[in-house]
Structure formats: C-alpha cells, structure tokens
Design a protein around this motif. Sequence first.
Motif, PDB file in Angstrom:
ATOM      1  N   TYR A 159       0.886  -1.343  -0.094  1.00 18.17           N
ATOM      2  CA  TYR A 159      -0.082  -0.035   0.013  1.00 18.17           C
ATOM      3  C   TYR A 159       0.993   1.208  -0.050  1.00 18.17           C
ATOM      4  N   PHE A 160       1.882   1.146   0.838  1.00 19.02           N
ATOM      5  CA  PHE A 160       2.828   2.491   0.713  1.00 19.02           C
ATOM      6  C   PHE A 160       3.445   2.607  -0.467  1.00 19.02           C
ATOM      7  N   ASN A 161       3.903   1.591  -1.268  1.00 21.10           N
ATOM      8  CA  ASN A 161       4.417   1.792  -2.446  1.00 21.10           C
ATOM      9  C   ASN A 161       3.277   2.173  -3.575  1.00 21.10           C
ATOM     10  N   ILE A 162       2.189   1.849  -3.579  1.00 16.76           N
ATOM     11  CA  ILE A 162       1.066   2.294  -4.237  1.00 16.76           C
ATOM     12  C   ILE A 162       0.820   3.866  -4.071  1.00 16.76           C
ATOM     13  N   SER A 163       1.258   4.255  -2.856  1.00 23.42           N
ATOM     14  CA  SER A 163       0.886   5.815  -2.383  1.00 23.42           C
ATOM     15  C   SER A 163       2.206   6.634  -3.056  1.00 23.42           C
ATOM     16  N   VAL A 164       3.318   5.798  -2.902  1.00 19.84           N
ATOM     17  CA  VAL A 164       4.572   6.636  -3.403  1.00 19.84           C
ATOM     18  C   VAL A 164       4.329   6.820  -4.980  1.00 19.84           C
ATOM     19  N   VAL A 165       4.050   5.980  -5.632  1.00 22.12           N
ATOM     20  CA  VAL A 165       3.635   6.024  -7.296  1.00 22.12           C
ATOM     21  C   VAL A 165       2.628   6.937  -7.628  1.00 22.12           C
ATOM     22  N   ALA A 166       1.642   6.783  -6.956  1.00 23.34           N
ATOM     23  CA  ALA A 166       0.558   7.550  -7.137  1.00 23.34           C
ATOM     24  C   ALA A 166       1.004   9.201  -7.121  1.00 23.34           C
ATOM     25  N   LEU A 167       1.712   9.376  -6.162  1.00 20.83           N
ATOM     26  CA  LEU A 167       2.183  10.791  -5.896  1.00 20.83           C
ATOM     27  C   LEU A 167       3.038  11.233  -6.932  1.00 20.83           C
ATOM     28  N   GLU A 168       4.118  10.316  -7.382  1.00 18.24           N
ATOM     29  CA  GLU A 168       5.021  10.575  -8.702  1.00 18.24           C
ATOM     30  C   GLU A 168       3.932  11.072  -9.908  1.00 18.24           C
ATOM     31  N   LYS A 169       2.746  10.529  -9.774  1.00 17.62           N
ATOM     32  CA  LYS A 169       1.881  10.550 -10.920  1.00 17.62           C
ATOM     33  C   LYS A 169       1.050  11.900 -10.698  1.00 17.62           C
ATOM     34  N   ASN A 170       1.026  12.622  -9.523  1.00 14.77           N
ATOM     35  CA  ASN A 170       0.226  13.577  -8.941  1.00 14.77           C
ATOM     36  C   ASN A 170      -1.255  13.274  -8.769  1.00 14.77           C
ATOM     37  N   ASP A 171      -1.411  11.854  -8.436  1.00 16.93           N
ATOM     38  CA  ASP A 171      -2.811  11.273  -8.248  1.00 16.93           C
ATOM     39  C   ASP A 171      -2.809  11.014  -6.670  1.00 16.93           C
ATOM     40  N   TYR A 172      -3.287  12.290  -5.965  1.00 14.38           N
ATOM     41  CA  TYR A 172      -3.466  12.377  -4.685  1.00 14.38           C
ATOM     42  C   TYR A 172      -4.560  11.642  -3.973  1.00 14.38           C
ATOM     43  N   LYS A 173      -5.733  11.291  -4.753  1.00 11.63           N
ATOM     44  CA  LYS A 173      -6.733  10.635  -4.586  1.00 11.63           C
ATOM     45  C   LYS A 173      -6.438   8.874  -4.164  1.00 11.63           C
ATOM     46  N   GLU A 174      -5.552   8.530  -5.159  1.00 12.55           N
ATOM     47  CA  GLU A 174      -5.042   7.054  -5.079  1.00 12.55           C
ATOM     48  C   GLU A 174      -4.158   6.996  -3.978  1.00 12.55           C
ATOM     49  N   SER A 175      -3.220   7.938  -3.866  1.00 13.40           N
ATOM     50  CA  SER A 175      -2.319   7.941  -2.692  1.00 13.40           C
ATOM     51  C   SER A 175      -3.052   8.057  -1.458  1.00 13.40           C
ATOM     52  N   ILE A 176      -3.950   8.929  -1.209  1.00 15.12           N
ATOM     53  CA  ILE A 176      -4.634   8.941  -0.068  1.00 15.12           C
ATOM     54  C   ILE A 176      -5.534   7.588   0.387  1.00 15.12           C
ATOM     55  N   ARG A 177      -6.076   6.941  -0.689  1.00 15.81           N
ATOM     56  CA  ARG A 177      -6.792   5.733  -0.643  1.00 15.81           C
ATOM     57  C   ARG A 177      -5.936   4.637  -0.158  1.00 15.81           C
ATOM     58  N   ASP A 206       6.641   2.146  13.743  1.00 17.71           N
ATOM     59  CA  ASP A 206       6.950   3.491  13.856  1.00 17.71           C
ATOM     60  C   ASP A 206       7.494   4.341  12.708  1.00 17.71           C
ATOM     61  N   ASP A 207       8.240   3.715  12.071  1.00 19.28           N
ATOM     62  CA  ASP A 207       8.956   4.375  11.000  1.00 19.28           C
ATOM     63  C   ASP A 207       7.925   4.555   9.636  1.00 19.28           C
ATOM     64  N   LEU A 208       7.100   3.217   9.523  1.00 24.24           N
ATOM     65  CA  LEU A 208       6.363   3.166   8.391  1.00 24.24           C
ATOM     66  C   LEU A 208       5.150   4.264   8.992  1.00 24.24           C
ATOM     67  N   LYS A 209       4.695   4.372   9.864  1.00 26.81           N
ATOM     68  CA  LYS A 209       3.902   5.168  10.179  1.00 26.81           C
ATOM     69  C   LYS A 209       4.274   6.773  10.105  1.00 26.81           C
ATOM     70  N   GLU A 210       5.435   6.906  10.185  1.00 25.43           N
ATOM     71  CA  GLU A 210       6.040   8.300  10.090  1.00 25.43           C
ATOM     72  C   GLU A 210       5.986   8.603   8.559  1.00 25.43           C
ATOM     73  N   ASP A 211       6.501   7.627   7.729  1.00 24.32           N
ATOM     74  CA  ASP A 211       6.370   7.604   6.320  1.00 24.32           C
ATOM     75  C   ASP A 211       4.986   7.913   5.785  1.00 24.32           C
ATOM     76  N   CYS A 212       4.021   7.073   6.332  1.00 24.51           N
ATOM     77  CA  CYS A 212       2.709   7.244   5.957  1.00 24.51           C
ATOM     78  C   CYS A 212       2.090   8.691   6.161  1.00 24.51           C
ATOM     79  N   PHE A 213       2.346   9.333   7.392  1.00 29.09           N
ATOM     80  CA  PHE A 213       2.007  10.466   7.752  1.00 29.09           C
ATOM     81  C   PHE A 213       2.571  11.571   6.978  1.00 29.09           C
ATOM     82  N   LYS A 214       3.899  11.454   6.519  1.00 29.90           N
ATOM     83  CA  LYS A 214       4.688  12.229   5.585  1.00 29.90           C
ATOM     84  C   LYS A 214       3.820  12.306   4.157  1.00 29.90           C
ATOM     85  N   ASN A 215       3.703  10.952   3.708  1.00 29.80           N
ATOM     86  CA  ASN A 215       2.936  11.025   2.471  1.00 29.80           C
ATOM     87  C   ASN A 215       1.635  11.504   2.290  1.00 29.80           C
ATOM     88  N   ARG A 216       0.843  11.404   3.407  1.00 32.64           N
ATOM     89  CA  ARG A 216      -0.448  11.825   3.541  1.00 32.64           C
ATOM     90  C   ARG A 216      -0.399  13.252   3.463  1.00 32.64           C
TER      91      ARG A 216
END
Length: 444
Positions: A159-177, A206-216
């Motif tokens: 899921y985190f990988n999907i979020s990162v790739v979506a952000l690279e494509k400026n797809d914030y909806k998919e990233s948040i999902r 803890d590390d993943l939660k922090e990365d998740c927060f940053k991506n959100r």
Amino acid sequence: MSSSDAARQEGNEIYITAGPGVAPVVRIERYQKSLIHYQRALQSAINNQERSSAYKNLSVTTQNIAMLLLEQNKVDMFLFYVKECFTYGNKAVSTGKDIKSESWIKNINERLKNIFSEAFDWIMSLRQAKRIAVLHRFSSVPESKHHRTRLLKQLAKEYFNISVVALEKNDYKESIRALTEMYTPLTKLEELASQGHDMFLEYFVDDLKEDCFKNRCIAESLQKRMLADELLESTLYNTEELDMKRIWQVIDHYTESIVLTRENDVEQEAISLTRLGILYHKVLLQKTKAKEILMRVLQLAQCLYPRNLNDEKWFRDASDIISEYQQEQKRKEEKEWEKSRQKYVESLMPKLHVLQEKMNTLSIQKILVWLYTQHCPKHCKKFNVDVKAISEAPGDSLKKLLAKAIVHYHPDKIDAEEHGMEYKVWCEEIVKNLTAKYEMMKGV
C-alpha cells in the motif's frame, strides 16, 4: 487397534497410492479420499495422542493437495488447502507438545515453514492487485506470529508503494486511498508488537507510520494545490470582474498546501510557493510580496543540489520572474545613477574634452602613460606601474595593458564617500573610453 487408529490406517493405504508418477488430478482425488478417513480418525479420537496423529495426517495431506493445486494455478483452492494445512498443523503441535517427541514437533513446524515459504514466494510472483488481495486473505491464516508479521509487513509495504507511485503521478486520490487501506495491516502489526514486546517490530511500525504521515501530508498538499489551481483558473477566465473573495480562497489553499509539505517534501513546497508567488506577481501585482516568496523558492532549490532543475517548470518560472525583477531594479538604479551623475559630468566637462582628445589622437601606450602620470588612480592602494615599460610596450601586449588599466580605474572599486562622487564619475568615463579601445582590439 482403536477405531481412530483403524481409520488412520485406511487413510494411509489410500495416501500411499497417490505418490509421484500418478497424474496430478488422480493424486488430488486420492489425497481427498484419504482426508475423509483422517477426519473420521479425528472424530473418533479419545485422547490427545490419537488427536495429534490425526491432525498431523490432515496437515500433511492438505499440504500435498495445496502444492498440486499451485502447480495448476488454481488460486482459490490452493489458498483454501493452505489454510487447512496451517490449521491442522498448529493443532497437531498444540495437542502433541506434551506427549510427542521433539523430532515429531520439529517435523511439523518444518513442514509449516516450507509451505509458508512456497506460498509467500508464489504470492510475490503475482501482479500487485492480485498480490494484495491474496495477502489480505492469507494474512490471518498462520497462527505463527513470525509468519503473520511477514505477511502484514508485505501488505503494508504494498500500500505504501502504491501511495508513492501515485504521488509521482500527481494522483493524490489514489495515494490517500492507499494510505487509508494501509491503516489495517499497520494496526494489526502494532498489536503483534505490543503482545510480544517486539522492539524491532515496534521500530518498523513507527518508521512506517511516520512515512505514512509524511505521504499523507504531501498528498493532501497536492490536493490543496490542485483545488487552488482550478479555483484560480475559474476566477480568472470564467468571470468578468476579479472576485477578490475567491482570490483570497485561492491564497488560503496555496498556503495550506505549503504548510503541509514543509519539512516533508522540499520540491512540493517549492512548487506551491511558486504558484503563490506567480499569483502575487501577475494577479495582485504585489511585486515585493511576490519577490519575497519566489526568493524562498530559489533557496529551496539550492537544497535539491546537485540535481539539475532547469527542466522543471516551477524552477524556470520562479527564476524568470526574479530575473525580471533584478533587471528592473538594475534599470532603475542605472536611471537614478545617470540622473545623479549628470551634474558631475557638467563640472568635469573641460577634463572630459581633454580625455576625448587624448583618446582620439594618441597611441594606446601614450594614453596609458598620460593617465598614469597625470591622473593616477588614487583609490588603488599600493599602486605601482612601470610607465617606461608601458611607453615601449610592443603591440601584442596592448590588450593586456588595457585590461589592467580598466581594472585600475574601475568605478566599482571606488568608495564615493572617501574619494568623492566627482572622482568616481571621472574614473567611470576613463573606463568607458578604455573599454571602447579594448573592444576595437578584440579582433587584433
């Protein structure tokens, strides 16, 4: 022989006939028949000795069926029998731990480890969407904390990988999902970490939660910026008069976008700042505010060094506007300087006529000798030139001598408060004439 032992023996006789060399379909059919007898053995068991033996037979047989189904790519049935294998294997260990030998328990655990590795490798070979679906179904199967942790970790990473790739494509909806879906495996991992006081798992969560927060934050920042872009375009092109209320809404959205990315993503912060700066520059015509914002963009750009940003539109836009302001400021300063220096030019007119006459009639060697002897650059500390050597200088050294003279008299090195504005203007005129001579000699 007890009825449970008898049923197991009947199952074993069928199990033996399903060995290698038999067609896979026939093997599966025979294994399934043996399962019926093992189930009967389990139901008729009167103690843990008989129950644990029946559970082991059921686990081994379902493992064999699962592997055959995997070869045939029958996903749903494969997962079903893997679940059955783990269920029976774990029950075999729990019922036989006090009465069976250590090697017997170890054998079952090794089998469960092997079937898990096979299943995990197969899961990782699937396409991402299918892989995630299978991980969801399979993550609750193993009772082993280690196995469940590995599956949940992988699910969270997907899921985190999907979020990162979506952000690279400026797809914030998919990233948040994806980040929202990531909450479930993260919560389960957190529970597993707290149950076993697993420090390393706690660090991972803890590390993943922090990365998740940053991506959100980055995804929500992108959402705010896109909302601001759309609102600004609608305000500028779909209304006859500028609606300042909507413009301030746009500014609020850009500002929120900037705050969300601050210390989370330098480039995204720079992009939002650039949009805000352009709005102040082009729409509100507040140049001071625009310059302040866009200078901040260029400061952030330095943090991305050594990356080449010339291909990035936001960087080019910010640089072009700042360059425009700098040119405008330079023209303004030059105009003010020209106005202020005019009175000094008038008072210097007799000297300037002589300077022009010398420039027009004398050789370069004699011009330089005249300047250095009659109008020595008094602002130069420790000034020392060989006038005789200059008067005898060959033609091929004249460009170098002119270049040195331009440096000696250059007005940028003169402190007007110490030497006076008239002297600075005088040196400026000398440099203009020397530079003209130097330009004429460039091709020589």
